[in-house]
Design a protein around this motif. Sequence first.
Motif, PDB file in Angstrom:
ATOM      1  N   THR A 130       0.786  -1.241  -0.060  1.00 15.65           N
ATOM      2  CA  THR A 130       0.273   0.388  -0.161  1.00 15.65           C
ATOM      3  C   THR A 130       0.570   0.980  -0.047  1.00 15.65           C
ATOM      4  O   THR A 130       0.541   1.952  -1.030  1.00 15.65           O
ATOM      5  N   GLU A 131       2.147   0.966   0.945  1.00 20.02           N
ATOM      6  CA  GLU A 131       2.989   2.396   1.100  1.00 20.02           C
ATOM      7  C   GLU A 131       3.691   2.742  -0.765  1.00 20.02           C
ATOM      8  O   GLU A 131       3.319   3.722  -1.145  1.00 20.02           O
ATOM      9  N   ARG A 132       4.100   1.251  -0.579  1.00 20.07           N
ATOM     10  CA  ARG A 132       4.504   1.394  -2.423  1.00 20.07           C
ATOM     11  C   ARG A 132       3.224   2.060  -3.497  1.00 20.07           C
ATOM     12  O   ARG A 132       3.752   2.848  -4.165  1.00 20.07           O
ATOM     13  N   ARG A 133       2.204   1.722  -3.544  1.00 23.85           N
ATOM     14  CA  ARG A 133       1.149   1.937  -4.088  1.00 23.85           C
ATOM     15  C   ARG A 133       0.795   4.003  -4.349  1.00 23.85           C
ATOM     16  O   ARG A 133       0.838   4.333  -4.650  1.00 23.85           O
ATOM     17  N   VAL A 134       1.021   4.133  -2.848  1.00 22.37           N
ATOM     18  CA  VAL A 134       0.918   5.216  -2.346  1.00 22.37           C
ATOM     19  C   VAL A 134       1.689   6.182  -3.466  1.00 22.37           C
ATOM     20  O   VAL A 134       1.731   7.615  -3.349  1.00 22.37           O
ATOM     21  N   ASP A 135       3.123   5.394  -3.063  1.00 23.11           N
ATOM     22  CA  ASP A 135       4.405   6.128  -3.054  1.00 23.11           C
ATOM     23  C   ASP A 135       4.036   6.362  -4.904  1.00 23.11           C
ATOM     24  O   ASP A 135       3.893   7.966  -5.805  1.00 23.11           O
ATOM     25  N   ALA A 136       3.818   5.540  -5.459  1.00 21.47           N
ATOM     26  CA  ALA A 136       2.990   5.857  -6.902  1.00 21.47           C
ATOM     27  C   ALA A 136       2.789   6.821  -7.436  1.00 21.47           C
ATOM     28  O   ALA A 136       2.371   7.793  -8.257  1.00 21.47           O
ATOM     29  N   VAL A 137       1.594   7.005  -7.370  1.00 25.38           N
ATOM     30  CA  VAL A 137       0.331   7.464  -6.984  1.00 25.38           C
ATOM     31  C   VAL A 137       0.650   8.864  -6.775  1.00 25.38           C
ATOM     32  O   VAL A 137       0.718   9.973  -7.490  1.00 25.38           O
ATOM     33  N   GLU A 138       1.438   8.941  -5.922  1.00 19.58           N
ATOM     34  CA  GLU A 138       2.064  10.652  -5.885  1.00 19.58           C
ATOM     35  C   GLU A 138       2.689  10.830  -6.897  1.00 19.58           C
ATOM     36  O   GLU A 138       2.842  12.528  -7.341  1.00 19.58           O
ATOM     37  N   ARG A 139       4.424  10.279  -7.612  1.00 18.53           N
ATOM     38  CA  ARG A 139       4.575  10.338  -8.455  1.00 18.53           C
ATOM     39  C   ARG A 139       3.704  10.985  -9.682  1.00 18.53           C
ATOM     40  O   ARG A 139       3.997  11.837 -10.553  1.00 18.53           O
TER      41      ARG A 139
END
Length: 671
Positions: free
Chosen positions: A507-516
Amino acid sequence: MAYDLQPLHSYVRFYQAVVTQLTAAWDNLARIHGVAKEALEPFAEPLKPAESEALAAAVTQATQPPPAYTSLWKPEDSHGLTGLTDVYEVVGRFSFQGEDNQNLSRVQLLVATGRNEIVAQRFRLQELVKLPELAKKKSSALADEETSHAAERRREMIMGFDQLAEVVTYRAKQTMDAVRAVPLPDMTNIDAELGVVAGPGRPQPESAADAYRKYATKVDQVYQTCLPFLRKAISNLYTFVAAEAPSSWPDSLPLQKELPEELVRIPVADSVELQQAQASIKALADEEIQLSRMKDEITSGLSRIDSELNASMLKESEVSAEIATATGVLEYVALQEAIESLGHELKALAAQKAERVRAAGNVLEQHKQTEASITQLTEELTRRTEELSALRTQLEKEQADEPVLFGKEEWRTKVGATTARVEELGTLYSQRLAMLNQLKIEQSALSVKVQTEQAHLGIVERSAQDAVGKLDTFQKQLRDLGQRLGASRPARPIRATEAEQALVVLTERRVDAVERIERLRAEQRRLKEDGTRVLARAKQIEVERQHMRAMMQSAQTAATQGRDAALRQLAAQRRSTVEAHVTEVLGALEKSLTSVGMVFVDPAREEMMKSTEPSHKVSDSVKEHAEKLDPIVQKLGPELDAELAAQDAALAQIQKEFCDRAPDACRTAWG
């Protein structure tokens, strides 16, 4: 009168068992009500239109025992019954029995009230089973009412809406006609530029700059005079449909207030203005080159961002897929743990069932032994009754056969011996009868205990059945989930905490991807805005270049063909430029005003149609919750009804074994 305390203990013990049973029964009634309330409470508000009294009663607080419960007599020493008032005479006459049977009446009241509450709850369950079907019928009726009310409201609103829409269209046409009615000034008169002065019968000529200034002011005044009426009409229309009016036209027309300097006068050759125009053309050319470079950089940046954005979106999609898999794995592991927990619960329930069976067997064995003892004592009392009756007959015969003269001493001895034997047998008979009464009380108490153990055993069995049902459901869900996961199933046993941690990381990885992705999209929007500004500036540069070239051409014409020719050329250019500018501004205004139906009226009409559409919000909610309630009450009704039936049987046993017999038993025991 002397009391044999041992038999009286049985009475008090039996009473204590009855109080325990009453407490358990009322606790179970509260628990059953709480189970029903917990299951039905989410449906209370959504199904309120169904007006179900059973549902309303089911979600209220559980009925508490009557105040008589707290007034029940309790021994000082409930374990050993050694208190002064625990067994002695005062217990039977004033405490256990109560003055005028007050305490026994309290027990009767608790039993009767409890059975009435059971009847109410069982009737409520029957009504709740019917509720889903009744709620669906109510939903259909509500839907018809909502449709009828919406249709009537739409008919009423359409009449008023059409009138307001006509006003908006009329105000738009009125505004355009008023603006178009302002005449365009003659921009070709060059008398003012030639220095012609006023004379007899000739007014002072007006310059082109003054004429244009007056025209621009007049047009804007007319526009600002009509605009409030148009805005008011639009506001009334949107207020009528209860919607927010969209933004309309600006407060003033975007007409240029003054003529540009190059359209007003001709610069002198080698003048500062002409030199500035030449320098401006050169500067505009340099700026155009710079803008071209910026455009290339923006294009390159957009291409780069598109590539990065596509890569980031692909990565986010992959992570989302991994999250979906990890969520499935977490559900899989949670189901495994739930199945494991249910296995332990089933083992505990099996052990509890075995213990209950053993306890019930012991109580049943005691009940059988007591019943055998009662049978034996009954037979013995029958024999002793016959023996005592025979002795009394013999005594009466001996007493009647008194000798007249001789043998009186022998007769007295014989009668005395028979009388002593009759008294001995009578005393023994009374003891056996008291023992029989005590055994009957113990049998009644054991009957209640048997009923209680059977009820507890039934609860344990139902709990085990529920656990088995849940286990089957979880195992089926586990198999289905395992098939969906396929190769993604855990290769080794893991705990739910590990699966949750893996899900958190993903989930944290997805949040980082969404923020990018958001950052790239923000940069993309910024570059597009920069590109729009570059294009706008390029267009503006072309306009400014044309103005500068016109100024230089006017100066060249004045130098080669004379000032008059240059002024006439400037006037023609001024006329065409002003007409183009006015046509552009008024054309845009006319286009927006003629589109008032599409831009303002049609959206308002859509809002009106939406607001008058039958929402079926209430009816759909009732139907949805009725469908959800159906399986719950179908499952809950039989389960709780069985438990209520068990409680009713226990209270009926108390009524039969205690309430109906207690007054006579108290009189027999305490007199």
